[in-house]
Motif scaffolding. Structure first.
Motif, PDB file in Angstrom:
ATOM      1  N   ASN A 234      40.908  37.991  44.276  1.00  0.00           N
ATOM      2  CA  ASN A 234      41.174  39.226  43.542  1.00  0.00           C
ATOM      3  C   ASN A 234      42.687  39.450  43.555  1.00  0.00           C
ATOM      4  OD1 ASN A 234      39.377  41.551  42.461  1.00  0.00           O
ATOM      5  ND2 ASN A 234      41.027  42.593  43.548  1.00  0.00           N
ATOM      6  N   GLU A 235      43.312  39.314  42.401  1.00  0.00           N
ATOM      7  CA  GLU A 235      44.782  39.430  42.338  1.00  0.00           C
ATOM      8  C   GLU A 235      45.138  40.909  42.217  1.00  0.00           C
ATOM      9  OE1 GLU A 235      48.235  39.357  42.716  1.00  0.00           O
ATOM     10  OE2 GLU A 235      47.796  37.205  42.653  1.00  0.00           O
ATOM     11  N   THR A 236      45.516  41.477  43.356  1.00  0.00           N
ATOM     12  CA  THR A 236      45.747  42.917  43.468  1.00  0.00           C
ATOM     13  C   THR A 236      46.892  43.397  42.570  1.00  0.00           C
ATOM     14  OG1 THR A 236      45.252  42.444  45.787  1.00  0.00           O
ATOM     15  CG2 THR A 236      45.830  44.706  45.263  1.00  0.00           C
ATOM     16  N   SER A 237      47.829  42.518  42.259  1.00  0.00           N
ATOM     17  CA  SER A 237      49.011  42.938  41.501  1.00  0.00           C
ATOM     18  C   SER A 237      48.675  43.254  40.043  1.00  0.00           C
ATOM     19  CB  SER A 237      50.101  41.871  41.575  1.00  0.00           C
ATOM     20  OG  SER A 237      49.699  40.708  40.885  1.00  0.00           O
ATOM     21  N   ASN A 238      47.668  42.583  39.468  1.00  0.00           N
ATOM     22  CA  ASN A 238      47.380  42.830  38.046  1.00  0.00           C
ATOM     23  C   ASN A 238      45.921  43.227  37.770  1.00  0.00           C
ATOM     24  OD1 ASN A 238      46.034  40.367  38.218  1.00  0.00           O
ATOM     25  ND2 ASN A 238      47.701  39.206  37.314  1.00  0.00           N
ATOM     26  N   GLY A 239      45.099  43.262  38.824  1.00  0.00           N
ATOM     27  CA  GLY A 239      43.708  43.702  38.626  1.00  0.00           C
ATOM     28  C   GLY A 239      42.821  42.657  37.976  1.00  0.00           C
ATOM     29  N   THR A 240      43.017  41.399  38.344  1.00  0.00           N
ATOM     30  CA  THR A 240      42.113  40.349  37.854  1.00  0.00           C
ATOM     31  C   THR A 240      41.336  39.756  39.022  1.00  0.00           C
ATOM     32  OG1 THR A 240      43.803  38.618  38.086  1.00  0.00           O
ATOM     33  CG2 THR A 240      43.591  39.674  35.918  1.00  0.00           C
ATOM     34  N   CYS A 241      40.246  39.056  38.685  1.00  0.00           N
ATOM     35  CA  CYS A 241      39.513  38.323  39.712  1.00  0.00           C
ATOM     36  C   CYS A 241      39.071  36.988  39.131  1.00  0.00           C
ATOM     37  CB  CYS A 241      38.317  39.122  40.214  1.00  0.00           C
ATOM     38  SG  CYS A 241      37.068  39.409  38.959  1.00  0.00           S
ATOM     39  N   LEU A 242      38.631  36.105  39.989  1.00  0.00           N
ATOM     40  CA  LEU A 242      38.135  34.811  39.512  1.00  0.00           C
ATOM     41  C   LEU A 242      36.814  35.033  38.796  1.00  0.00           C
ATOM     42  CD1 LEU A 242      38.866  32.645  42.692  1.00  0.00           C
ATOM     43  CD2 LEU A 242      40.167  32.670  40.551  1.00  0.00           C
ATOM     44  N   PRO A 243      36.554  34.285  37.711  1.00  0.00           N
ATOM     45  CA  PRO A 243      35.284  34.480  36.999  1.00  0.00           C
ATOM     46  C   PRO A 243      34.081  34.117  37.871  1.00  0.00           C
ATOM     47  CG  PRO A 243      36.738  32.947  35.808  1.00  0.00           C
ATOM     48  CD  PRO A 243      37.402  33.264  37.096  1.00  0.00           C
ATOM     49  N   GLU A 244      32.978  34.739  37.563  1.00  0.00           N
ATOM     50  CA  GLU A 244      31.730  34.656  38.324  1.00  0.00           C
ATOM     51  C   GLU A 244      31.367  33.272  38.901  1.00  0.00           C
ATOM     52  OE1 GLU A 244      29.242  37.498  38.060  1.00  0.00           O
ATOM     53  OE2 GLU A 244      28.255  36.436  39.710  1.00  0.00           O
ATOM     54  N   LYS A 245      31.226  32.268  38.039  1.00  0.00           N
ATOM     55  CA  LYS A 245      30.710  30.977  38.493  1.00  0.00           C
ATOM     56  C   LYS A 245      31.805  30.027  38.955  1.00  0.00           C
ATOM     57  CE  LYS A 245      26.269  31.396  37.346  1.00  0.00           C
ATOM     58  NZ  LYS A 245      25.998  32.039  36.065  1.00  0.00           N
ATOM     59  N   PHE A 246      33.059  30.473  38.852  1.00  0.00           N
ATOM     60  CA  PHE A 246      34.168  29.555  39.063  1.00  0.00           C
ATOM     61  C   PHE A 246      34.155  28.871  40.435  1.00  0.00           C
ATOM     62  CE2 PHE A 246      38.387  29.026  40.917  1.00  0.00           C
ATOM     63  CZ  PHE A 246      38.865  28.012  40.116  1.00  0.00           C
ATOM     64  N   LEU A 247      33.947  29.641  41.491  1.00  0.00           N
ATOM     65  CA  LEU A 247      34.041  29.047  42.828  1.00  0.00           C
ATOM     66  C   LEU A 247      32.927  28.049  43.106  1.00  0.00           C
ATOM     67  CD1 LEU A 247      35.297  31.970  45.092  1.00  0.00           C
ATOM     68  CD2 LEU A 247      36.466  29.805  44.656  1.00  0.00           C
ATOM     69  N   SER A 248      31.701  28.375  42.656  1.00  0.00           N
ATOM     70  CA  SER A 248      30.602  27.436  42.929  1.00  0.00           C
ATOM     71  C   SER A 248      30.796  26.151  42.130  1.00  0.00           C
ATOM     72  CB  SER A 248      29.250  28.079  42.646  1.00  0.00           C
ATOM     73  OG  SER A 248      29.223  28.606  41.358  1.00  0.00           O
ATOM     74  N   GLU A 249      31.321  26.261  40.898  1.00  0.00           N
ATOM     75  CA  GLU A 249      31.587  25.053  40.118  1.00  0.00           C
ATOM     76  C   GLU A 249      32.716  24.226  40.725  1.00  0.00           C
ATOM     77  OE1 GLU A 249      32.001  26.507  36.100  1.00  0.00           O
ATOM     78  OE2 GLU A 249      29.850  26.955  36.050  1.00  0.00           O
ATOM     79  N   THR A 250      33.735  24.925  41.210  1.00  0.00           N
ATOM     80  CA  THR A 250      34.861  24.214  41.839  1.00  0.00           C
ATOM     81  C   THR A 250      34.395  23.493  43.104  1.00  0.00           C
ATOM     82  OG1 THR A 250      36.362  25.869  40.970  1.00  0.00           O
ATOM     83  CG2 THR A 250      37.201  24.517  42.750  1.00  0.00           C
ATOM     84  N   ARG A 251      33.557  24.187  43.880  1.00  0.00           N
ATOM     85  CA  ARG A 251      33.003  23.574  45.093  1.00  0.00           C
ATOM     86  C   ARG A 251      32.267  22.276  44.751  1.00  0.00           C
ATOM     87  NH1 ARG A 251      33.808  23.884  50.330  1.00  0.00           N
ATOM     88  NH2 ARG A 251      34.856  22.172  49.309  1.00  0.00           N
ATOM     89  N   ARG A 252      31.463  22.321  43.673  1.00  0.00           N
ATOM     90  CA  ARG A 252      30.698  21.143  43.259  1.00  0.00           C
ATOM     91  C   ARG A 252      31.626  20.032  42.792  1.00  0.00           C
ATOM     92  NH1 ARG A 252      27.543  22.850  38.833  1.00  0.00           N
ATOM     93  NH2 ARG A 252      27.216  24.746  40.019  1.00  0.00           N
TER      94      ARG A 252
END
Ligand code: PLP
Length: 353
Positions: free
Chosen positions: A135-153
């Motif tokens: 969660n990028e506190t400086s601009n109010g964005t976050c990683l998209p929903e499935k991004f981390l599980s796909e990256t892990r795979r």
């Protein structure tokens, strides 16, 4: 004054009582090598793991700040290469400090647009360590929903490290999707500053053992050795750990908190999208809009007026960060805020604009 600043932020109202208890129970003077401290430390870890649904084989450590955690990752887990994907000031600073430690040859950056839904296929070659800001506190964005599980795979052998400072404690995280997670507690945990938690997978620890960096007091290996006895490498923020233990013992499980935070977020979005003429959410792409930090765009004149008037009405509103200082302000949507406080701020903004 109610603080809607996204860090340091409004603490849970019960912190007042816990501070009193800490004083009466003599927590402020206990020795960090004593049995009392070990019991306290253990309870804080057990409660944290229970309420946040941290996998049982992940380990928890205490550090002083998220900034310290950046250096712990750099020193204990990076040997050949770390890759940093970021779209804002905190992710960039992590990259910067890691480059200072390892040099720019070993440390690579992928700077992406804040409206971009980051995709796992952005990483064509598996890095040793991948550093992400949840969660990028400086601009109010976050990683998209499935991004981390796909990256892990896609990157099963990469150590994935995630700075979740302004989402952990408010948003349900799937810890199995990454190896290292950390957060300082003055944001979403609703606690005073001066403490950070770091959560590590068995793979992260195994990797730290192969590197075997023992040059720093805050080496992950030292932290692990001490935590086997429910202790820390140095005299820690005992009060901070106590307050974390009390708050974690008291709060609902993360799924329920997540639901509350998400519900409030939807109300905020609805307000800015339908009720407000002069205020607009900075982030247009709903997939990457942070649910815990809202960044609002308006003309500098409107922003200045709102901040001054809000302060007079008992609300502290977060300044825009860095290059967004004049064109935005930020509102924390952290769980420690009361429903009634949020309703009052919405009312104020509605009547003001
Ligand atoms: C606030 C913040 C930090 C810095 O936290 P400290 O406790 O000051 O070190 C790091 N990363 C993110 C995403 C933050 O929001």
């Amino acid at each position: 004054m109610v603080s809607f600043y996204p860090g340091p932020s409004q603490v849970y109202p019960k912190v007042k009582r816990y501070l009193n208890d800490a004083y009466s129970e003599n927590i402020l003077s206990i020795n960090h090598r004593s049995k009392e401290f070990e019991a306290l430390c253990k309870k804080a870890v057990v409660m944290l793991k229970k309420k946040l649904k941290i996998p049982s084989d992940y380990r928890v450590y205490f550090f002083s700040s998220a900034t310290e955690c950046w250096e712990v990752v750099a020193q204990s887990l990076v040997q050949q290469e770390s890759l940093h994907a970021f779209n804002g000031a905190f992710g960039q600073r992590w990259y910067h400090y890691t480059s200072n430690i390892h040099g720019t040859e070993k440390v690579r950056a992928i700077a992406f647009d804040r409206e971009e839904s980051l995709q796992a296929n952005r990483f064509n070659k598996a890095p040793e360590v991948l550093c992400l800001t949840h969660n990028e506190t400086s601009n109010g964005t976050c990683l998209p929903e499935k991004f981390l599980s796909e990256t892990r795979r896609q990157l099963p052998d990469t150590v994935i490290a995630v700075d979740a400072t302004s989402s952990m404690g408010g948003i349900a995280l799937n810890f199995a999707d990454a190896d290292v997670w950390f957060a300082s507690v003055q944001k979403c945990f609703g606690l005073p500053a001066g403490l950070a938690v770091m959560i590590c997978s068995p793979a992260a620890l195994a990797h730290a053992r192969t590197i075997n960096n023992r040059n720093h007091y805050n080496s992950l290996l030292f932290a692990e050795e001490m935590m086997q006895r429910w202790q820390t490498t140095h005299t820690p923020n005992v009060l901070g750990i106590y307050l974390l233990m009390r708050v974690m013992a008291d709060v609902k499980e993360i799924a329920a908190i997540h639901k509350t935070v998400t519900g409030r977020f939807k109300k905020w979005v609805n307000f800015f999208e339908t009720k407000s003429e002069h205020l607009r959410l900075l982030i247009r792409n709903p997939e990457v809009r942070s649910r815990t930090v809202l960044t609002i765009e308006a003309t500098p004149a409107v922003i200045e007026k709102i901040k001054v008037k809000a302060a007079r009405n008992g609300f502290l509103i977060g300044n825009g960060y860095g290059e967004l200082k004049d064109s935005t302000f930020r509102i924390a949507n952290f769980p420690a805020l009361r429903k009634s406080e949020i309703a009052r701020l919405i009312d104020f903004l509605y009547n003001y604009i």
